[in-house]
Motif scaffolding. Sequence first.
Motif, mmCIF file in Angstrom:
data_model
loop_
_atom_site.group_PDB
_atom_site.id
_atom_site.type_symbol
_atom_site.label_atom_id
_atom_site.label_comp_id
_atom_site.label_asym_id
_atom_site.label_seq_id
_atom_site.Cartn_x
_atom_site.Cartn_y
_atom_site.Cartn_z
ATOM 1 N N UNK A 1 0.815 -1.213 0.000
ATOM 2 C CA UNK A 1 0.000 0.000 0.000
ATOM 3 C C UNK A 1 0.852 1.268 0.000
ATOM 4 N N UNK A 2 1.983 1.239 0.688
ATOM 5 C CA UNK A 2 2.796 2.441 0.871
ATOM 6 C C UNK A 2 3.759 2.666 -0.295
ATOM 7 N N UNK A 3 3.188 2.772 -1.470
ATOM 8 C CA UNK A 3 3.942 3.024 -2.688
ATOM 9 C C UNK A 3 3.624 4.435 -3.175
ATOM 10 N N UNK A 4 4.599 5.107 -3.747
ATOM 11 C CA UNK A 4 4.336 6.414 -4.377
ATOM 12 C C UNK A 4 3.783 6.143 -5.771
ATOM 13 N N UNK A 5 2.536 5.762 -5.812
ATOM 14 C CA UNK A 5 1.927 5.215 -7.023
ATOM 15 C C UNK A 5 1.978 6.190 -8.205
ATOM 16 N N UNK A 6 2.641 5.712 -9.286
ATOM 17 C CA UNK A 6 2.614 6.371 -10.601
ATOM 18 C C UNK A 6 3.244 7.761 -10.618
ATOM 19 N N UNK B 1 18.506 18.731 -6.925
ATOM 20 C CA UNK B 1 17.760 17.483 -6.775
ATOM 21 C C UNK B 1 16.342 17.833 -6.345
ATOM 22 N N UNK B 2 15.386 17.449 -7.158
ATOM 23 C CA UNK B 2 13.967 17.637 -6.842
ATOM 24 C C UNK B 2 13.418 16.243 -6.548
ATOM 25 N N UNK B 3 13.241 15.932 -5.261
ATOM 26 C CA UNK B 3 12.854 14.577 -4.863
ATOM 27 C C UNK B 3 11.331 14.470 -4.849
ATOM 28 N N UNK B 4 10.820 13.520 -5.601
ATOM 29 C CA UNK B 4 9.387 13.421 -5.897
ATOM 30 C C UNK B 4 8.740 12.314 -5.062
ATOM 31 N N UNK B 5 7.699 12.690 -4.319
ATOM 32 C CA UNK B 5 7.052 11.762 -3.399
ATOM 33 C C UNK B 5 5.539 11.931 -3.410
ATOM 34 N N UNK B 6 4.856 10.928 -2.880
ATOM 35 C CA UNK B 6 3.417 11.045 -2.626
ATOM 36 C C UNK B 6 3.056 10.162 -1.435
ATOM 37 N N UNK B 7 1.888 10.442 -0.852
ATOM 38 C CA UNK B 7 1.450 9.691 0.313
ATOM 39 C C UNK B 7 -0.053 9.878 0.456
ATOM 40 N N UNK B 8 -0.710 8.913 1.080
ATOM 41 C CA UNK B 8 -2.140 9.064 1.345
ATOM 42 C C UNK B 8 -2.396 10.306 2.196
ATOM 43 N N UNK B 9 -3.511 10.927 1.979
ATOM 44 C CA UNK B 9 -3.783 12.212 2.631
ATOM 45 C C UNK B 9 -4.276 12.066 4.061
ATOM 46 N N UNK B 10 -4.700 10.875 4.448
ATOM 47 C CA UNK B 10 -5.150 10.632 5.827
ATOM 48 C C UNK B 10 -4.459 9.397 6.382
ATOM 49 N N UNK B 11 -3.533 9.600 7.297
ATOM 50 C CA UNK B 11 -2.823 8.489 7.935
ATOM 51 C C UNK B 11 -2.652 8.842 9.411
ATOM 52 N N UNK B 12 -3.606 8.503 10.257
ATOM 53 C CA UNK B 12 -3.545 8.897 11.669
ATOM 54 C C UNK B 12 -2.281 8.447 12.391
ATOM 55 N N UNK C 1 -3.683 15.771 5.289
ATOM 56 C CA UNK C 1 -2.436 16.371 4.843
ATOM 57 C C UNK C 1 -2.717 17.413 3.758
ATOM 58 N N UNK C 2 -2.013 18.550 3.764
ATOM 59 C CA UNK C 2 -2.134 19.487 2.633
ATOM 60 C C UNK C 2 -1.790 18.795 1.315
ATOM 61 N N UNK C 3 -2.237 19.380 0.227
ATOM 62 C CA UNK C 3 -2.022 18.763 -1.086
ATOM 63 C C UNK C 3 -0.558 18.799 -1.512
ATOM 64 N N UNK D 1 18.810 20.868 -2.914
ATOM 65 C CA UNK D 1 17.829 19.781 -2.888
ATOM 66 C C UNK D 1 16.530 20.283 -2.278
ATOM 67 N N UNK D 2 15.433 19.766 -2.809
ATOM 68 C CA UNK D 2 14.100 20.129 -2.339
ATOM 69 C C UNK D 2 13.185 18.935 -2.566
ATOM 70 N N UNK D 3 12.244 18.739 -1.668
ATOM 71 C CA UNK D 3 11.314 17.614 -1.775
ATOM 72 C C UNK D 3 9.891 18.136 -1.940
ATOM 73 N N UNK D 4 9.121 17.439 -2.766
ATOM 74 C CA UNK D 4 7.696 17.714 -2.854
ATOM 75 C C UNK D 4 6.936 16.426 -2.576
ATOM 76 N N UNK D 5 6.157 16.445 -1.497
ATOM 77 C CA UNK D 5 5.305 15.322 -1.110
ATOM 78 C C UNK D 5 3.878 15.678 -1.505
ATOM 79 N N UNK D 6 3.315 14.924 -2.425
ATOM 80 C CA UNK D 6 1.958 15.168 -2.895
ATOM 81 C C UNK D 6 0.975 14.282 -2.151
ATOM 82 N N UNK D 7 -0.126 14.864 -1.698
ATOM 83 C CA UNK D 7 -1.219 14.036 -1.188
ATOM 84 C C UNK D 7 -1.791 13.258 -2.373
#
Length: 270
Positions: A40-45, A143-154, A161-163, A218-224
């Motif tokens: 489940x914890x994949x940065x899908x696509x 380096x622009x590190x590209x990530x994503x995560x589910x928006x609700x993970x208690x 989580x913000x977008x 370096x900078x990271x962007x975590x997308x909901x």
Amino acid sequence: MDVFEIQRGSSPIILGFPHTGTFIPDAMGERLNETGLGITDTDWHIHQLYAGLLPGASMVRALFHRYVLDANRSPSNESLYPGQNTTGLIPLTDFDGKPIWKEGEEPQAEDIAERIATFHAPYHAALKSEIARVRAVHGIAVVFDCHSIRSNIPFLFDGKLPDLNIGTDGGTTCDPAIEKAAVDTAREATTYTGVLNGRFKGGWTTRHYADRANNIHAIQLELAQDTHLVRETAPFELDPDKTARLRPHLKLMLERIEAVARTLSAKAPA
């Protein structure tokens, strides 16, 4: 078995994708329980979401799953967020705090050493080499590190989580103008929420490779994930309409950072 894939470009920007891979060797897969096999914890696509947004950008992408080894963690496994729930170099639980390995099949010290050598070291050798190449060409590398995560993970954070979650470790990992380019773009994307150095301040990759004195940023962007997936549950499919709305903002962010990088490169000592 390929551990990573690399695309060498002509831009000062390098896109990192440490968490989009889904490969798990058979022997490791046999040790995962049903929860772990769900990956489940994949940065899908995410690599597809960014594809073609910045022509000329380099790309380094891990092909193995983060349950094999998390390429965005220190090989010595220090916590990124002391005092907060998180997962380690080789996760023992998923993002909901549920065990992912069969009882008695959890990775041991010898597993960890072998996985560092087999997965972590080659991926980061490739990234380090690309940073050096890009900096040699342009006098700067970002380096622009590209990530994503589910928006609700208690288990990891309260509420939704913000977008758009921009991480620069408190402004330490990149020039202020690079941070500003990202933040301004997020603020102008008025249909999305955003935050700078909120719950996600930049992972090990962002913190480790940043070397502003030598013009490596370096900078990271975590997308909901609800910004681009149909739903945040299996089968984790890209939503074409959401993707079409989000991609122009990501493109603009990358273009602005690239423009800043070229300006900084021009000002750098020969």
